[in-house]
Design an enzyme around this catalytic site. Structure first.
Site, PDB file in Angstrom:
ATOM      1  N   ASP A  44     -23.508 -30.715  -4.766  1.00  0.00           N
ATOM      2  CA  ASP A  44     -22.644 -29.831  -5.539  1.00  0.00           C
ATOM      3  C   ASP A  44     -23.220 -28.430  -5.480  1.00  0.00           C
ATOM      4  O   ASP A  44     -24.436 -28.246  -5.556  1.00  0.00           O
ATOM      5  CB  ASP A  44     -22.551 -30.305  -6.993  1.00  0.00           C
ATOM      6  CG  ASP A  44     -21.444 -29.613  -7.763  1.00  0.00           C
ATOM      7  OD1 ASP A  44     -20.546 -29.058  -7.110  1.00  0.00           O
ATOM      8  OD2 ASP A  44     -21.478 -29.625  -9.001  1.00  0.00           O
ATOM      9  N   ASP A 448       0.451  10.387 -29.569  1.00  0.00           N
ATOM     10  CA  ASP A 448      -0.477  10.010 -30.627  1.00  0.00           C
ATOM     11  C   ASP A 448      -0.569  11.140 -31.648  1.00  0.00           C
ATOM     12  O   ASP A 448      -0.137  12.272 -31.378  1.00  0.00           O
ATOM     13  CB  ASP A 448      -1.859   9.694 -30.055  1.00  0.00           C
ATOM     14  CG  ASP A 448      -2.617   8.661 -30.880  1.00  0.00           C
ATOM     15  OD1 ASP A 448      -2.246   8.453 -32.060  1.00  0.00           O
ATOM     16  OD2 ASP A 448      -3.559   8.053 -30.358  1.00  0.00           O
ATOM     17  N   GLY A 474       2.482  13.128 -32.080  1.00  0.00           N
ATOM     18  CA  GLY A 474       3.508  12.365 -32.773  1.00  0.00           C
ATOM     19  C   GLY A 474       2.977  11.013 -33.206  1.00  0.00           C
ATOM     20  O   GLY A 474       1.966  10.533 -32.692  1.00  0.00           O
ATOM     21  N   ASP A 475       3.675  10.407 -34.166  1.00  0.00           N
ATOM     22  CA  ASP A 475       3.298   9.094 -34.670  1.00  0.00           C
ATOM     23  C   ASP A 475       4.183   8.050 -33.999  1.00  0.00           C
ATOM     24  O   ASP A 475       5.393   8.028 -34.217  1.00  0.00           O
ATOM     25  CB  ASP A 475       3.482   9.038 -36.190  1.00  0.00           C
ATOM     26  CG  ASP A 475       2.962   7.744 -36.792  1.00  0.00           C
ATOM     27  OD1 ASP A 475       2.830   6.750 -36.049  1.00  0.00           O
ATOM     28  OD2 ASP A 475       2.687   7.724 -38.004  1.00  0.00           O
ATOM     29  N   ARG A 491      -3.192  -1.292 -28.013  1.00  0.00           N
ATOM     30  CA  ARG A 491      -3.755  -2.329 -28.881  1.00  0.00           C
ATOM     31  C   ARG A 491      -2.803  -2.587 -30.036  1.00  0.00           C
ATOM     32  O   ARG A 491      -2.255  -1.650 -30.613  1.00  0.00           O
ATOM     33  CB  ARG A 491      -5.115  -1.892 -29.426  1.00  0.00           C
ATOM     34  CG  ARG A 491      -5.839  -2.959 -30.245  1.00  0.00           C
ATOM     35  CD  ARG A 491      -7.287  -2.540 -30.465  1.00  0.00           C
ATOM     36  NE  ARG A 491      -8.023  -3.505 -31.260  1.00  0.00           N
ATOM     37  CZ  ARG A 491      -8.408  -3.294 -32.506  1.00  0.00           C
ATOM     38  NH1 ARG A 491      -8.138  -2.138 -33.100  1.00  0.00           N
ATOM     39  NH2 ARG A 491      -9.082  -4.213 -33.175  1.00  0.00           N
TER      40      ARG A 491
END
Length: 587
Positions: A44, A448, A474-475, A491
């Site tokens: 192996d 972001d 921006g959000d 994420r």
């Protein structure tokens, strides 16, 4: 050939090769026939690098991870062999068992992305441990081989012939176990000696595991199970013909885990002393020279340098010590791909978190605290927000990890169908720049909040494809989303409730045209049982992160399906988190 008289002993013998490997069959084809056995040969082979055993890749992405891990490094190929010589007298079967393992050190060249994927697309990696076959196209990846070439192919013929000589002229008592049986078993009972194809590691904890042998990467003790303590009272193991007394397996892997913190601290200390910076000019230096330069004792410095040699970070010659390619690329503080900042952060911050992991698990992580506790300043606590220098170091460390993850993610999927992409969250820009570099026709927008975009601009590289990356304040959860063919969520926030996650995905689905895509990146967990041994690093990181939901790849797929995405592609979790890509279906 000098070995012909030895291997000729197998001619006209009834030999069973306990292997399905065509490569082993080819190597031994001139020395055996395949009737009922006089000799049983089992073998192996495994590939080991950085303390990990690499199995056969499950898909092309898995092959990519394996070959990337081998790129520019030296790794070990171990083959364990058992030879069972069977004789009979008065219908009593006597077996003589000889066992050994052989190690060959193989060094890969630095593999470009083009070469790596060209080899993967050839299909050759898919049935081989470590993802390559040295006897075929995989030979173009290899820079040097130290040891038996045929061992890398799948069978150490030279060592095998030497072992046969010991078996036949005559066997040495300490290497051979003789067991008598009251009857001759059927040939089928030899199936327990079978193995998988050459290169498949099989169960690494089995008796005689060659991967636990001296010199194997990550084997700090350098003792194999076959060379461990004397057999424990009452211990036994199954053989081809029944139960025989056997050695208690030596827990080398477990000892490596116990000693793992010592390895980390040695690496951290070498980086804090800037040992790798000192050796970055390529000129070898002696221990005394290094000790003077880093203001440390000669004895302590020499021991630290020897540890770095054992870890594959330094090379030792008669002239002194010098960096390996790995250390020169990642451990010199000023390098473009340096992990020096991440190492310092791990030493100062992460080490403290994990030193108090029990309290963290009992009480839960708290904001701005190294570990849970009261306000009395217990060890591991950091009361109040971190200073600017600590914050900057943490940002640099996070950016380093993001860059490594982004490099893998950008090449994990074929994104050539998309001409524009929008990242919903900055991820310090690493993914945006890697996407622009990997996909020459892709225009990338980062959406972001202003504070995060300020961090992105701090890490922005100069020139190159960054001209195709735009930063838009921006959000993502509230503001209008820029038009794009591909939307990327770097994420899924673990502290978001489900309704907030679904609200964002509904907004993305409403903006995404049919044929467009949504990519969920950095999904830490994989429910696939076959992936249980992969993905350790993301799982460790979760231990000290903000409490919340730990999304899995399966949950990511279901999320996309619920919002009208199909034709799913998955990059499995491994050294870095996995990802899921879905294509917007027609309403």
């Amino acid at each position: 050939m000098a070995l012909c008289p030895v291997i000729g002993k197998l001619l006209h013998k009834r030999v069973v090769l306990a292997s399905a490997s065509p490569r082993r069959q080819e190597i031994l084809s001139n020395a055996k026939d395949l009737r009922t056995p006089d000799v049983v040969i089992g073998a192996d082979t495994i590939v080991a690098v950085d303390g990990l055993v690499l199995e056969k890749p499950v898909d092309k992405q898995d092959a990519y991870h394996m070959l990337s891990r081998l790129s520019g490094k030296e790794h070990s190929v171990f083959t364990g062999v058992a030879i069972v010589h069977c004789t009979t007298a008065d219908r009593l079967l006597e077996t003589q068992v000889s066992e050994f393992y052989e190690e060959t050190r193989v060094t890969f060249s630095e593999l470009s992305e083009d070469l790596l994927w060209e080899y993967i697309h050839s299909g050759e990696p898919m049935d081989k441990a470590g993802g390559y076959g040295i006897q075929s196209l995989g030979g173009m990846l290899v820079e040097s081989v130290r040891g038996d070439f045929l061992n890398v192919v799948g069978f150490p013929l030279n060592r095998f012939c030497k072992q046969l000589a010991e078996l036949y002229y005559p066997p040495r008592g300490q290497d051979v176990r003789r067991v008598k049986h009251d009857s001759i078993p059927p040939v089928d009972s030899f199936e327990t000696l079978g193995d998988l194809d050459a290169g498949d590691p099989g169960p690494v904890q089995s008796h005689g595991d060659p991967g636990a042998g001296p010199g194997s990467p990550g084997s700090l003790r350098g003792v194999s199970e076959a060379e461990g303590d004397p057999p424990a009272q009452g211990s036994s193991e199954a053989s081809c013909n029944g139960a025989v007394e056997a050695q208690t397996p030596f827990p080398a892997g477990l000892l490596d885990l116990i000693d793992g913190f010592k390895v980390s601290k040695a690496l951290f200390t070498a980086c804090r002393l800037k040992v790798f910076d000192l050796l970055s000019d390529g000129a070898p230096r002696g221990a005394a020279d290094v000790a003077r330069a880093v203001d440390a004792s000669v004895c302590g410095t020499r021991r630290l340098l020897e540890v770095c040699v054992a870890l594959g970070l330094l090379r030792k010659t008669e002239q002194g010590y010098r960096n390996t390619e790995l250390a020169g690329r990642h451990l010199v503080s000023g390098g473009a791909r340096s992990l020096h900042g991440l190492i310092l952060h791990s030493d100062q911050r992460t080490w403290d978190l994990f030193s108090h992991l029990e309290r963290t698990l009992r009480e839960g992580p708290r904001p701005h605290r190294g570990a849970p506790g009261d306000q009395q300043g217990q060890p591991g606590d950091q009361v109040g927000p971190p200073c600017r220098e600590t914050q900057l170091q943490a940002l640099k460390a996070a950016h380093t990890l993001s860059s490594l993850t982004a490099r893998r993610l950008a090449s994990a999927f074929d994104l050539s169908r998309f001409s524009s992409a929008c990242l919903l969250g900055g991820c310090r820009g690493a993914l945006a720049w890697e996407l622009a570099r990997e996909c020459p026709r892709l225009e990338v927008t980062v959406l972001d909040v202003p504070d995060e975009l300020e961090q992105v601009s701090c890490f922005q590289p100069q020139g190159g494809p960054t001209a195709r990356v735009s930063l838009v304040p921006g959000d993502p959860s509230r503001d209008a989303l820029p038009a794009a063919d591909l939307y990327i969520l770097p994420r899924l926030p673990p502290d978001w409730p489900d309704d907030k996650v679904h609200q964002l995905l509904r907004r993305v689905a409403g903006c995404c045209r049919p044929g467009g895509g949504l990519l969920l990146a950095e999904v830490a967990l994989d429910e696939d049982p076959g992936a249980a041994r992969r993905g350790l690093r993301p799982k460790l990181d979760l231990l000290v992160q903000t409490p919340g939901r730990d999304w899995t790849l399966g949950e990511g797929r279901r999320l996309l399906e619920q919002h009208g995405f199909g034709d799913m592609q998955v990059a499995p979790a491994g050294d870095f988190p996995g990802a899921v890509l879905g294509i917007r279906m027609c309403p």
